[in-house]
Design an enzyme around this catalytic site. Structure first.
Site, PDB file in Angstrom:
ATOM      1  N   ASP A   1      -8.167   9.473  -3.022  1.00  0.00           N
ATOM      2  CA  ASP A   1      -6.889   8.951  -2.540  1.00  0.00           C
ATOM      3  C   ASP A   1      -6.590   9.678  -1.229  1.00  0.00           C
ATOM      4  O   ASP A   1      -6.306  10.866  -1.217  1.00  0.00           O
ATOM      5  CB  ASP A   1      -5.799   9.196  -3.597  1.00  0.00           C
ATOM      6  CG  ASP A   1      -4.430   8.648  -3.180  1.00  0.00           C
ATOM      7  OD1 ASP A   1      -4.181   8.503  -1.965  1.00  0.00           O
ATOM      8  OD2 ASP A   1      -3.607   8.375  -4.075  1.00  0.00           O
TER       9      ASP A   1
ATOM     10  N   LYS B   1       2.844   4.526   3.002  1.00  0.00           N
ATOM     11  CA  LYS B   1       3.134   5.829   3.602  1.00  0.00           C
ATOM     12  C   LYS B   1       2.691   5.854   5.068  1.00  0.00           C
ATOM     13  O   LYS B   1       3.220   5.113   5.866  1.00  0.00           O
ATOM     14  CB  LYS B   1       2.464   6.925   2.757  1.00  0.00           C
ATOM     15  CG  LYS B   1       2.614   6.726   1.237  1.00  0.00           C
ATOM     16  CD  LYS B   1       4.030   6.860   0.738  1.00  0.00           C
ATOM     17  CE  LYS B   1       4.214   6.448  -0.723  1.00  0.00           C
ATOM     18  NZ  LYS B   1       3.329   7.055  -1.694  1.00  0.00           N
TER      19      LYS B   1
ATOM     20  N   TYR C   1      -1.085  12.294  -7.424  1.00  0.00           N
ATOM     21  CA  TYR C   1       0.189  11.569  -7.387  1.00  0.00           C
ATOM     22  C   TYR C   1       0.656  11.266  -8.817  1.00  0.00           C
ATOM     23  O   TYR C   1      -0.137  10.836  -9.665  1.00  0.00           O
ATOM     24  CB  TYR C   1      -0.020  10.273  -6.599  1.00  0.00           C
ATOM     25  CG  TYR C   1       1.183   9.386  -6.541  1.00  0.00           C
ATOM     26  CD1 TYR C   1       2.289   9.757  -5.790  1.00  0.00           C
ATOM     27  CD2 TYR C   1       1.222   8.189  -7.244  1.00  0.00           C
ATOM     28  CE1 TYR C   1       3.409   8.949  -5.736  1.00  0.00           C
ATOM     29  CE2 TYR C   1       2.341   7.364  -7.193  1.00  0.00           C
ATOM     30  CZ  TYR C   1       3.429   7.758  -6.439  1.00  0.00           C
ATOM     31  OH  TYR C   1       4.529   6.949  -6.381  1.00  0.00           O
TER      32      TYR C   1
ATOM     33  N   ARG D   1      -4.770 -16.319  -3.064  1.00  0.00           N
ATOM     34  CA  ARG D   1      -5.054 -15.140  -3.898  1.00  0.00           C
ATOM     35  C   ARG D   1      -6.485 -14.677  -3.620  1.00  0.00           C
ATOM     36  O   ARG D   1      -6.773 -13.493  -3.530  1.00  0.00           O
ATOM     37  CB  ARG D   1      -4.857 -15.454  -5.388  1.00  0.00           C
ATOM     38  CG  ARG D   1      -5.412 -14.373  -6.308  1.00  0.00           C
ATOM     39  CD  ARG D   1      -4.815 -14.344  -7.713  1.00  0.00           C
ATOM     40  NE  ARG D   1      -4.554 -15.638  -8.293  1.00  0.00           N
ATOM     41  CZ  ARG D   1      -5.483 -16.477  -8.759  1.00  0.00           C
ATOM     42  NH1 ARG D   1      -6.764 -16.153  -8.747  1.00  0.00           N
ATOM     43  NH2 ARG D   1      -5.129 -17.651  -9.256  1.00  0.00           N
TER      44      ARG D   1
HETATM   45  C1  LIG Z   1       2.927   6.814  -3.039  1.00  0.00           C
HETATM   46  C2  LIG Z   1       1.576   7.216  -3.462  1.00  0.00           C
HETATM   47  C3  LIG Z   1       0.816   6.411  -4.318  1.00  0.00           C
HETATM   48  C4  LIG Z   1       1.368   5.125  -4.907  1.00  0.00           C
HETATM   49  O1  LIG Z   1       1.576   4.152  -3.935  1.00  0.00           O
HETATM   50  P1  LIG Z   1       2.710   3.001  -4.005  1.00  0.00           P
HETATM   51  O2  LIG Z   1       2.524   2.279  -2.721  1.00  0.00           O
HETATM   52  O3  LIG Z   1       4.025   3.685  -4.123  1.00  0.00           O
HETATM   53  O4  LIG Z   1       2.413   2.173  -5.204  1.00  0.00           O
HETATM   54  C5  LIG Z   1      -0.467   6.811  -4.619  1.00  0.00           C
HETATM   55  N1  LIG Z   1      -0.978   7.964  -4.135  1.00  0.00           N
HETATM   56  C6  LIG Z   1      -0.272   8.770  -3.325  1.00  0.00           C
HETATM   57  C7  LIG Z   1      -0.892  10.031  -2.822  1.00  0.00           C
HETATM   58  C8  LIG Z   1       1.027   8.428  -2.963  1.00  0.00           C
HETATM   59  O5  LIG Z   1       1.727   9.244  -2.178  1.00  0.00           O
END
Ligand SMILES: *Cc1c(COP(=O)(O)O)cnc(C)c1O
Length: 374
Positions: free
Chosen positions: A170, A195, A98, A46
């Site tokens: 982000d 993604k 998001y 961890r």
């Molecule tokens: C999908 C997404 C998230 C969340 O991520 P997860 O891996 O699904 O928890 C956060 N920000 C953006 C812009 C996203 O597309």
């Protein structure tokens, strides 16, 4: 090292002990100590794991940060970063971030006493106006999701610095290949690595990069204390995906531009949202190398939308984005369903808005698939 080289040789390049050109998967929970408290840098997985560490160094190199941290999902990364704040702190939040980010702040962190104001970050003046005496951070996305609104990271960073706020970006939609927020003044960069970074729709993961030793110490403390870590197998899968990021992104961008131009000419499409088509794009060329693989469009009516969806053969109806395969979704019913309907309509996320994550297939096949009247 230029980016294309860094993405292959950045982080930890192979394994010194064996010559393996890939980093081994250290599938272990704990590490033998030579004497009490005398270890080789790892005590418990961890706290630290060599496979995860290779990934964390790689993302830090790619974003130009001080240190990187890997989490079990994008939301785990976002939530761990939000734990840097405390009861009574206030955050300025982009108004079409998001859906899950909005949800965790509105429903979870607000219960813990963290306050927020939603702001349209496309105009930095809105941010300046929302600053309170207890404001500690600005949390933004550009392009935003799903309306692809662009915000000026450098201008917002100037405001953040003047008011001693942390700027959190982000960067999921762009990836470090197309946009590096830290070079523009961001303090923390977040990724849903699920993604584009993974790129193959095969892992759920989150990454955070920070720009200072102090933030690195604080976030490592939270990562270890809260424990929302990414396992070694997923760290390895993610790193494998990341090594081909530039190759994939170039094709995503090329396809998305062609598709957005085609969509703009269709009578059944009211509006296309793609940064590469936007008239303001000239102002943003210094912050983004290209315009990404995400686009949204508004279909004229619910009937046509239903036809479009039922005719699809190549494009997959699914949440998520950033994989090699094209994915389509209706944000109001899927990813953004947790945003109240009045709020959705007010910001333009109507029931006939479609979001397309353009894959790397042959572009003509994607275009043919998008015709509701075929
Ligand atoms: C999908 C997404 C998230 C969340 O991520 P997860 O891996 O699904 O928890 C956060 N920000 C953006 C812009 C996203 O597309």
């Amino acid at each position: 090292m230029e980016f294309n080289t860094l993405v292959i040789h950045g982080g930890i390049d192979g394994d010194k002990n064996t010559g393996s050109v890939t980093v081994p998967i250290y599938q272990t929970s704990t590490y033998r100590q030579d004497a009490v408290g005398k270890h080789k840098g790892y005590e418990y997985s961890r706290t630290g794991n060599p496979t995860r560490e290779a990934l964390e160094k790689l993302i830090s190199d790619l974003e130009g940060g001080y240190a990187g941290f890997a989490f079990g999902s994008g939301m785990a990364a976002t939530s761990s970063v939000l734990m840097l704040f405390k009861n009574g702190d206030h955050i300025i939040l982009g108004d079409d971030v998001y859906g899950g980010t909005y949800r965790v702040i509105d429903k979870v962190f607000s219960q813990l006493g963290i306050q927020y104001t939603s702001v349209d970050t496309t105009n930095p003046i809105n941010i300046e106006k929302a600053i309170q005496s207890n404001t500690k951070a600005i949390f933004m996305e550009t392009p935003s999701n799903p309306l692809m609104k662009l915000s000026d990271i450098a201008a917002i960073s100037d405001i953040a610095k003047a008011h001693k706020l942390l700027l959190i970006v982000d960067n999921t939609f762009m990836s470090p290949y197309l946009q590096r927020p830290m070079e523009l003044g961001a303090d923390i960069v977040l990724h849903s690595a699920t993604k584009y970074l993974s790129g193959h729709s095969d892992v759920v993961a989150g990454l955070a990069v920070v720009n200072s030793k102090e933030l690195a110490n604080s976030l490592h403390f939270i990562q270890n204390a809260v424990g929302a870590i990414l396992g070694p197998q997923d760290s390895w899968v993610l790193m494998k995906g990341m090594r081909t990021l530039p190759l994939r992104m170039d094709r995503h961008c090329e396809n998305a531009l062609k598709i957005s131009k085609w969509l703009s000419k269709q009578t059944w499409v009211n509006k296309v949202y793609y940064p590469g088509l936007s008239s303001e794009v000239e102002n943003y060329k210094s912050q983004m190398k290209n315009f990404g693989g995400m686009l949204s469009f508004e279909v004229s009516d619910e009937n046509t939308l239903a036809k479009l969806m039922s005719n699809l053969k190549i494009i997959t109806l699914a949440e998520s984005l950033g994989g090699i395969e094209s994915l389509i979704s209706v944000p109001a019913k899927m990813t953004h369903a947790s945003i109240p309907v009045e709020k959705r309509n007010a910001i333009g996320i109507t029931d006939t808005l479609v979001r397309l994550s353009v894959g790397v297939e042959d572009v003509q096949d994607i275009i043919n698939d998008l015709n509701p009247f075929k």
